[in-house]
Enzyme design. Structure first.
Site, mmCIF file in Angstrom:
data_model
loop_
_atom_site.group_PDB
_atom_site.id
_atom_site.type_symbol
_atom_site.label_atom_id
_atom_site.label_comp_id
_atom_site.label_asym_id
_atom_site.label_seq_id
_atom_site.Cartn_x
_atom_site.Cartn_y
_atom_site.Cartn_z
ATOM 1 N N GLU A 70 -12.793 21.674 38.870
ATOM 2 C CA GLU A 70 -13.471 22.826 39.489
ATOM 3 C C GLU A 70 -14.696 22.379 40.277
ATOM 4 O OE1 GLU A 70 -11.606 25.557 39.973
ATOM 5 O OE2 GLU A 70 -11.420 25.611 37.792
ATOM 6 N N HIS A 71 -14.816 22.911 41.496
ATOM 7 C CA HIS A 71 -15.899 22.565 42.420
ATOM 8 C C HIS A 71 -15.852 21.084 42.779
ATOM 9 C CE1 HIS A 71 -18.036 26.424 42.559
ATOM 10 N NE2 HIS A 71 -17.629 26.575 41.304
ATOM 11 N N GLY A 91 -10.550 35.564 40.516
ATOM 12 C CA GLY A 91 -10.661 34.116 40.637
ATOM 13 C C GLY A 91 -9.323 33.421 40.698
ATOM 14 N N ASP A 140 -7.385 26.226 47.101
ATOM 15 C CA ASP A 140 -6.567 27.434 46.988
ATOM 16 C C ASP A 140 -5.423 27.442 47.990
ATOM 17 O OD1 ASP A 140 -8.554 28.059 45.201
ATOM 18 O OD2 ASP A 140 -9.536 29.521 46.499
#
Length: 423
Positions: free
Chosen positions: A53-54, A145, A198
């Site tokens: 994540e990130h 999300g 994404d």
């Protein structure tokens, strides 16, 4: 915050739209709205990121799967440059955009996403792309999300690719061009910063696999992804996804702030991106000391914590792939937990609903649980024994009711297919 649940009320599970149902619903909405039949129907999935994540905008590693929950788009091309859009999530009104002369951030609201794709393709030299009428029907939770926006932009990109015969949708390398258009739509037209995870997931995932995505900019399409087997049944597992329904928004500056801090850190460290640092730490014989040496070069405590998350998270992606392939469920769960704790304490992107949901999932028998997505609301995932997902979700829902949180919604995550033409 209003309490929309009572303790003991069965947690809501979100259904999928099957092929026939999605095609019929999108076609009907199109016909009712525009008075004619569409030229075709396409779809693209939401995604859930297993770990990493990130890391995408830091040239790192991520591990998403495509969800069975999809957005369907029925489309008909136009001879002019007008775009007309309707969605089953709206009030039936038609949003209208003129592509001619359109500038960055020139469209407000949800229409910026699909109209932005056409604009991005035109800006990239594909002037043959003109206007279109489109109707959207979706079962991807909005604000959860789970990348409802990428499902919209990627389904639009694939539809326009087909309708205007651009020739990019047929192979993995070509789809990278469509991914770039979808990213440009989100970043430059909708103003919602995205690093590409994404869109890559929505365009490139395959059934029963997780997509190991390497975001280093120097890699070509063939070398930036690998398909990793993600067979939950073989290990007797289930992946619970729970949408906390806490407000989820990435265009309020928080995401961009984290990204800017990471870019400043890379500049201070004299590297192109934080992936360079992560690789150097991973190659060290004493990784803990190597990381401490890196952090010691940064004077700002917040920056140190952001960098520590990114570097360790990239390492956790590698470790998770290895652990899952070896059937080491305990280690896979531990990595989930470590990821969430880092996101909560070092990257500071969780909210009370996410932390409570993760804590309850762990106490209810999950091997591991973590927030997924950009944070500041949205969803968690939990690795549980097969058949235990509803049990864990219900415990979380009951705790939410006691705390006065909104009632959460759950879904069963099965690694699914990427964007495709449906009819």
């Amino acid at each position: 915050m209003a309490n929309t649940s009572t303790q003991g009320q069965p947690v809501q599970y979100l259904p999928t739209l099957e092929h026939d149902e999605g095609v019929a619903a999108a076609t009907k909405l199109f016909a009712v709205t525009f008075g004619t039949e569409p030229s075709g129907v396409w779809s693209a999935p939401g995604r859930v990121n297993l770990i990493g994540e990130h890391t995408d905008y830091n040239a790192g590693l991520c591990l998403p799967i495509a969800l069975p929950h999809r957005t369907f788009i029925a489309v008909r091309p136009r001879e002019d440059t007008t775009v007309r859009l309707v969605s089953d999530l709206g009030d039936g009104s038609v949003a209208q955009v003129e592509l001619g002369g359109l500038k960055v951030l020139g469209v407000k609201g949800w229409a910026a996403y699909p109209a932005g794709v056409a604009w991005a393709l035109r800006e990239s030299g594909h002037g043959e792309v003109r206007g279109f009428d489109a109707a959207f029907v979706s079962c991807v939770p909005v604000g959860g999300g789970l990348s409802s926006s990428a499902a919209m932009t990627c389904s639009t990109a694939l539809a326009l690719d087909d309708l205007y015969q651009l020739g990019f949708g047929g192979d993995d390398e070509g789809r990278v061009t469509l991914i770039k258009a979808a990213m440009m739509a989100e970043n430059d037209m909708a103003g919602a910063s995205t690093g590409g995870l994404d869109q890559n997931a929505s365009m490139r995932c395959t059934p029963n696999h997780a997509l190991l995505l390497d975001c280093r900019p120097e890699l070509d399409a063939l070398h930036s992804v690998s398909q990793q087997s993600f067979d939950l049944d073989a290990l007797g597992l289930e992946l619970l996804v729970l949408d906390t329904q806490a407000k989820h928004q990435l265009n309020d500056g928080q995401y961009a702030n984290r990204r800017s801090t990471c870019e400043q850190a890379a500049k201070t460290l004299g590297v192109a991106n934080l992936r360079v640092v992560a690789d150097e730490v991973a190659a060290s014989s004493d990784q803990a000391q190597a990381l401490m040496d890196v952090l010691g070069q940064l004077s700002d405590e917040t920056m140190r914590r952001r960098v520590r998350h990114v570097v360790t998270e990239i390492g956790r992606v590698r470790s998770f792939v290895t652990a899952f392939a070896a059937g080491d469920v305990a280690e896979a769960g531990r990595l989930f937990n470590a990821s969430h704790d880092s996101l909560a304490h070092d990257y500071e992107v969780t909210v009370p609903e996410l932390d409570v949901a993760v804590d309850v999932a762990r106490r209810s028998g999950a091997y591991g649980a973590r927030m997924t997505g950009g944070g500041f609301g949205g969803s968690i995932i939990a690795l549980v024994d097969k058949g235990q997902g509803r049990h864990v979700a219900q415990h979380i829902a009951d705790e939410f009711a006691l705390r006065g949180f909104h009632a959460p919604r759950a879904l069963a995550a099965v690694a699914s297919d990427s964007a495709r033409r449906e009819a």
